[in-house]
Every structure is written in structure tokens, then in C-alpha cells.
Design a protein around this motif. Structure first.
Motif, short mmCIF file in Angstrom:
data_model
loop_
_atom_site.label_atom_id
_atom_site.label_comp_id
_atom_site.label_asym_id
_atom_site.label_seq_id
_atom_site.Cartn_x
_atom_site.Cartn_y
_atom_site.Cartn_z
N ILE A 38 -37.44 -10.79 32.13
CA ILE A 38 -37.25 -11.70 33.32
C ILE A 38 -37.13 -10.38 34.91
O ILE A 38 -36.38 -9.23 34.65
N PRO A 39 -37.39 -11.21 36.16
CA PRO A 39 -37.16 -9.71 37.29
C PRO A 39 -35.73 -9.42 37.83
O PRO A 39 -35.68 -8.16 38.04
N SER A 40 -34.71 -10.52 37.26
CA SER A 40 -33.53 -9.58 37.30
C SER A 40 -33.58 -7.98 36.37
O SER A 40 -32.33 -6.98 36.52
N THR A 41 -33.28 -8.41 35.69
CA THR A 41 -33.67 -7.35 34.49
C THR A 41 -34.55 -6.25 34.56
O THR A 41 -33.91 -5.07 34.49
N TRP A 42 -35.67 -6.88 35.10
CA TRP A 42 -36.42 -5.50 35.53
C TRP A 42 -35.85 -4.61 36.73
O TRP A 42 -36.30 -3.59 36.87
N ASP A 85 -47.45 6.80 38.07
CA ASP A 85 -48.47 6.58 39.14
C ASP A 85 -47.04 6.52 40.42
O ASP A 85 -48.02 5.98 41.69
N GLY A 86 -46.29 6.53 40.37
CA GLY A 86 -45.05 5.93 41.13
C GLY A 86 -44.82 4.97 41.55
O GLY A 86 -44.17 4.42 42.19
N VAL A 87 -45.28 3.76 40.59
CA VAL A 87 -44.77 2.51 40.81
C VAL A 87 -44.29 1.44 39.72
O VAL A 87 -44.56 2.22 38.41
N SER A 88 -43.08 0.98 39.50
CA SER A 88 -42.90 0.46 38.60
C SER A 88 -42.96 -1.00 38.12
O SER A 88 -42.60 -1.86 39.24
N ASP A 89 -43.66 -1.22 36.87
CA ASP A 89 -44.68 -2.99 37.03
C ASP A 89 -44.67 -3.20 36.56
O ASP A 89 -44.57 -2.78 34.88
N PRO A 90 -43.84 -4.39 35.84
CA PRO A 90 -43.60 -4.75 34.24
C PRO A 90 -44.66 -5.68 33.67
O PRO A 90 -44.67 -5.56 32.62
N HIS A 91 -46.03 -5.45 34.60
CA HIS A 91 -47.26 -5.91 34.52
C HIS A 91 -48.27 -5.04 33.82
O HIS A 91 -49.32 -5.55 33.47
N GLN A 92 -47.36 -3.45 34.33
CA GLN A 92 -48.40 -2.60 33.64
C GLN A 92 -48.06 -2.08 32.13
O GLN A 92 -46.60 -1.76 31.85
N ILE A 93 -48.21 -2.17 31.00
CA ILE A 93 -47.95 -1.86 29.99
C ILE A 93 -47.25 -0.89 29.10
O ILE A 93 -46.41 -0.29 28.44
N ASP A 94 -47.02 0.53 30.20
CA ASP A 94 -46.68 1.59 29.71
C ASP A 94 -45.79 1.57 30.69
O ASP A 94 -44.33 2.07 29.74
#
Length: 257
Positions: free
Chosen positions: A182-186, A196-205
Motif C-alpha cells: 500500500i502506498p502509505s506503507t511504502w 539505483d538510488g530510487v525506491s520503487d515498489p514496482h521493482q522486485i529487488d
């Protein structure tokens, strides 16, 4: 809190009633949760009424953390053999394994096994394959995986918390990505697993590392009760915890646990 309704994986488009009816079938497995540490072949050890498992380490990292992130390199032979034995897509398995190796360094008391993370990935989105999606070589779920609108119509009601940035919905939140954050949890737990300097929940690592840190933040998961507490915190459903236990045990059994 990570409270959400997981997407039904492609092989299990079951109703809530059918999930509840299956609780009894997995209840015994749920009391023998897999507690493997690191990347290992697990061996059952009886302790009282609840078999617990310990690990005999057979895999170590083959590379140090990257300069900009904690991602670990995974032994190719372990990855190939484990993916073949379990049916987990290798790219997803590499993310789960890397995340648990990072956790072993960051929170050695946690003891979370790769097979638990894999069980969550399987239950949430079929390892990123829900709805015809797939994890590409760089770890992105394409097309992006979005859960149902959390508008109170059969699901929890969670008003938009991210301006639609992660889920494309400016009215209601939706769980996103291969591990369905959920976005608020992320916003609290988001991680940069691939460096890569970015935190993105769509990227599995990124998603796998965030999930492991979330599961480990309460401390040890090395007893059945501790393990259940951690997984219950991820999704507040005993049926969900039973399902994860069943899958985690099946993965361990597939590799000789």
C-alpha cells in the motif's frame, strides 16, 4: 501497517469462502513453519510438539554490496537448481534471496528464510505474473501490477495517500507491485534493493528488501509464534498466515528440507 487484500494468484482465483474452508487443511503445516536462515538446505529438527528447522548453509554471497545499495549476488548454481525445484522464476528468486542475505547482515536475530519471502511473493502476485505481467531482467513488473481500489467495496477503505504517484489513483489507494505494498506503507518502508538510488515498489529487488525489513522489524522469526506474528503483521489474516506457511514449507520440501 501493511494491511491489504492480496491479489489472487493466477492459479487460485478463490472466493473468501473457499479460502476459509482450506484453513483446516493447512493448519497442521502452519504449526511447523519454515525457519530457514540464509540460503540453505533446511533440515527438520524436532523440538517439543512443533518441529522447527535449522539451516546447513550451502550458499554464500558471490559479491559484496554494491556501492549505492545492498543488493547481493547470488550463487548461479544455487539459483538455477532452486528455481528448477520450486518453479519460482529465477529473477524473482534472486530478489528474495538477496533480500534475506541483506537481512542476515542487518538483523541477524531475525532469521527469516528466503522461502518465506517467496511464499509471500507467490501468494500476492504469483511472483509478479498476475494478470499477464512478468518480471523483466531488470526486476520491473511489466505491465505494472495494481490491486483493487481500496474503496470499502469488499475491501478496506483507504483514501489516497500518494496523490496517485504509485498507483495512478488520486481518490483511493491500491496495493502495488509484485509484493503488493500500500502506498502509505511504502512511504515508511520503501527500500532501494537494486542500488539505483530510487525506491520503487514496482521493482522486485526494492519490494523484496522492503518486505524483509518489514517482517524483521519486530525481532526474531525463529519460533513458530514469532514467525506467525511477523507474517500476520504483513497481512492481518490468520488464513493468510496459514497459506504462507503452507507455501513456505512446500518450497523447503522441494529443495530437500
Amino acid at each position: 501497517m501493511h494491511e491489504h487484500e492480496p491479489l489472487p494468484p493466477p492459479s487460485r482465483l478463490a472466493s473468501i469462502a473457499s479460502i476459509v474452508s482450506g484453513i483446516a487443511a493447512v493448519a497442521l503445516l502452519a504449526t511447523t513453519v519454515v525457519l530457514a536462515t540464509q540460503l540453505s538446505r533446511v533440515e527438520p529438527v524436532a523440538t517439543g510438539d512443533a518441529p522447527v528447522v535449522t539451516s546447513a548453509d550451502v550458499v554464500t554471497t558471490t559479491g559484496a554490496p554494491t556501492a549505492s545499495g545492498p543488493q547481493r549476488s547470488i550463487d548461479p548454481s544455487w539459483l538455477a537448481s532452486t528455481a528448477a525445484a520450486t518453479g519460482i522464476p529465477p529473477r524473482a528468486l534472486a530478489a528474495y534471496a538477496s533480500a534475506t542475505l541483506v537481512a542476515a547482515d542487518e538483523s541477524p536475530q531475525c532469521g527469516l528464510g528466503w522461502n518465506t519471502v517467496a511464499a509471500i511473493g507467490a501468494t500476492e502476485t504469483g511472483h509478479g505474473t498476475h494478470g499477464g505481467s512478468a518480471i523483466d531482467p531488470d526486476g520491473w513488473a511489466r505491465p505494472a501490477i495494481l490491486g483493487p481500489r481500496l474503496d470499502g467495496q469488499g475491501f478496506a477503505a483507504i483514501r489516497d495517500t500518494d496523490g496517485g504517484q504509485l498507483d495512478g489513483d488520486t481518490a483511493w489507494d491500491r496495493a502495488v507491485g509484485p509484493l503488493q505494498f500500500i502506498p502509505s506503507t511504502w512511504a515508511r518502508w520503501g527500500a532501494d534493493g537494486n542500488g539505483d538510488g530510487v525506491s520503487d515498489p514496482h521493482q522486485i529487488d526494492d519490494a523484496a528488501l522492503a518486505a524483509v525489513r518489514y517482517l524483521c522489524h519486530g525481532g526474531s522469526t525463529t519460533t513458530p509464534s514469532e514467525w506467525r506474528r511477523a507474517v500476520f503483521s504483513y497481512n492481518h489474516s490468520d488464513a493468510y498466515v496459514d497459506q504462507i506457511a503452507s507455501r513456505a514449507n512446500a518450497y523447503a520440501a522441494a529443495v530437500g528440507g
